[in-house]
Scaffold this motif. Structure first.
Motif, PDB file in Angstrom:
ATOM      1  N   SER A 144      36.364  43.258  31.972  1.00 54.11           N
ATOM      2  CA  SER A 144      35.532  42.671  33.294  1.00 54.11           C
ATOM      3  C   SER A 144      36.374  41.978  33.939  1.00 54.11           C
ATOM      4  O   SER A 144      36.245  41.891  35.152  1.00 54.11           O
ATOM      5  CB  SER A 144      34.244  41.961  32.540  1.00 54.11           C
ATOM      6  N   ARG A 145      37.432  41.362  33.381  1.00 47.35           N
ATOM      7  CA  ARG A 145      38.394  40.446  34.212  1.00 47.35           C
ATOM      8  C   ARG A 145      39.144  41.391  35.181  1.00 47.35           C
ATOM      9  O   ARG A 145      39.323  41.199  36.327  1.00 47.35           O
ATOM     10  CB  ARG A 145      39.431  39.644  33.266  1.00 47.35           C
ATOM     11  N   ALA A 146      39.544  42.451  34.479  1.00 49.09           N
ATOM     12  CA  ALA A 146      40.365  43.747  35.465  1.00 49.09           C
ATOM     13  C   ALA A 146      39.662  44.029  36.480  1.00 49.09           C
ATOM     14  O   ALA A 146      40.141  44.469  37.644  1.00 49.09           O
ATOM     15  CB  ALA A 146      40.978  44.620  34.522  1.00 49.09           C
ATOM     16  N   LEU A 147      38.282  44.322  36.149  1.00 49.61           N
ATOM     17  CA  LEU A 147      37.549  44.823  37.327  1.00 49.61           C
ATOM     18  C   LEU A 147      37.218  43.853  38.458  1.00 49.61           C
ATOM     19  O   LEU A 147      36.988  44.400  39.552  1.00 49.61           O
ATOM     20  CB  LEU A 147      36.214  45.427  36.463  1.00 49.61           C
ATOM     21  N   ARG A 148      37.021  42.458  38.137  1.00 52.74           N
ATOM     22  CA  ARG A 148      37.120  41.479  38.828  1.00 52.74           C
ATOM     23  C   ARG A 148      38.240  41.472  39.877  1.00 52.74           C
ATOM     24  O   ARG A 148      37.937  41.215  41.106  1.00 52.74           O
ATOM     25  CB  ARG A 148      36.547  40.113  38.414  1.00 52.74           C
ATOM     26  N   ARG A 149      39.288  41.513  39.370  1.00 51.96           N
ATOM     27  CA  ARG A 149      40.521  41.605  39.913  1.00 51.96           C
ATOM     28  C   ARG A 149      40.694  42.759  40.948  1.00 51.96           C
ATOM     29  O   ARG A 149      41.370  42.493  42.130  1.00 51.96           O
ATOM     30  CB  ARG A 149      41.777  41.521  39.198  1.00 51.96           C
ATOM     31  N   ALA A 150      40.253  43.882  40.603  1.00 51.45           N
ATOM     32  CA  ALA A 150      40.173  45.019  41.437  1.00 51.45           C
ATOM     33  C   ALA A 150      38.969  45.141  42.475  1.00 51.45           C
ATOM     34  O   ALA A 150      39.089  45.985  43.158  1.00 51.45           O
ATOM     35  CB  ALA A 150      40.172  46.380  40.432  1.00 51.45           C
ATOM     36  N   GLY A 151      38.050  44.066  42.438  1.00 47.26           N
ATOM     37  CA  GLY A 151      37.163  43.983  43.279  1.00 47.26           C
ATOM     38  C   GLY A 151      36.099  44.958  42.991  1.00 47.26           C
ATOM     39  O   GLY A 151      35.096  44.870  43.834  1.00 47.26           O
ATOM     40  N   PHE A 152      36.002  45.433  41.807  1.00 47.04           N
ATOM     41  CA  PHE A 152      34.679  46.161  41.419  1.00 47.04           C
ATOM     42  C   PHE A 152      33.620  45.391  40.852  1.00 47.04           C
ATOM     43  O   PHE A 152      32.405  45.685  40.715  1.00 47.04           O
ATOM     44  CB  PHE A 152      35.132  47.432  40.462  1.00 47.04           C
ATOM     45  N   LEU A 153      33.839  44.119  40.367  1.00 49.21           N
ATOM     46  CA  LEU A 153      32.750  43.169  40.116  1.00 49.21           C
ATOM     47  C   LEU A 153      32.989  41.830  41.007  1.00 49.21           C
ATOM     48  O   LEU A 153      34.118  41.696  41.373  1.00 49.21           O
ATOM     49  CB  LEU A 153      33.149  42.985  38.521  1.00 49.21           C
TER      50      LEU A 153
END
Length: 237
Positions: free
Chosen positions: A173-182
């Protein structure tokens, strides 16, 4: 402007679904152990991670798409396709649906346990219906496998998948937030209460990681202890 926003969201959703389909498929290829005619893998954990992050509909789509692609490396054909879809949907959609309305640690635990229990129940019923056709045996013979093979195997497989979800949810979830998906979380003010909450969150994360590792380890040890027959680590199913 609203049209372009909706179109952008739809494209983003398609990218996410494709990404998780690819990850689940690769995980299935890399972690793939046959116990008799049953298959141990943790692709359901990847599918459930998609559902927890992006909702039950995403989990449902991935639960159907990945088993279809599995047919390319499967020896169980359409029987395996049916079983894979039922197991993945029962676990991932149930967990993500509950978590959608209860996004807390307790809600996540309840969601994963509910998904695991439903998956075990669904797989037992499905085995009673599908396995006699697949193996050419009677339903009575399949019922005889429940206490010694079907129930313990599906329970341990469910526990392993729960452990993997608990271990990977935070970093994914952290990686997805950094990538802008979350969406990114709003940072709290740097006061004493915020620092205390951050420290508590870190401790909770460590505890969850330890529990997850224990669940995965215990399930794997029991799999190889209880089922002491021949194991196949190949890609065929």
């Amino acid at each position: 402007m609203q049209y372009h926003t909706k179109r952008g969201e739809a494209i983003r959703r398609m990218v996410i679904i494709a990404m998780f389909c690819a990850m689940a498929y690769v995980v299935m290829l890399l972690i793939h152990i046959k116990v008799g005619f049953l298959t141990l893998d943790v692709k359901d954990a990847v599918i459930t991670l998609c559902g927890l992050c992006f909702g039950p509909l995403s989990a449902l789509i991935v639960s159907i798409v990945v088993p279809v692609f599995e047919l390319a490396v499967s020896s169980t054909g359409y029987y395996g396709l049916i079983m894979n879809i039922l197991g993945s949907v029962a676990f991932s959609v149930t967990a993500s649906l509950i978590y959608k309305y209860k996004k807390t640690l307790l809600g996540a635990v309840a969601a994963l346990l509910s998904g695991a229990c439903l998956m075990v129940a669904v797989m037992l019923v499905a085995n009673l219906i599908v396995t006699p056709y697949y193996m050419g045996v009677t339903a009575e013979a399949v019922r005889g496998m429940i206490p010694t093979l079907l129930f313990p195997f599906n329970l341990l497989k469910a526990i392993a998948n729960v452990g993997v979800v608990l271990l990977l949810y935070k970093p994914v979830s952290r990686a997805l937030r950094r990538a802008g998906f979350l969406p990114r979380r709003v940072a709290k003010e740097n006061d004493e209460s915020a620092i205390l909450a951050k420290s508590k969150s870190r401790m909770t994360t460590v505890i969850i990681a330890v529990v997850a590792v224990l669940l995965i380890t215990a399930s794997m040890v029991l799999i190889f202890t209880v089922f002491d027959g021949v194991f196949d680590f190949g890609l065929s199913k």
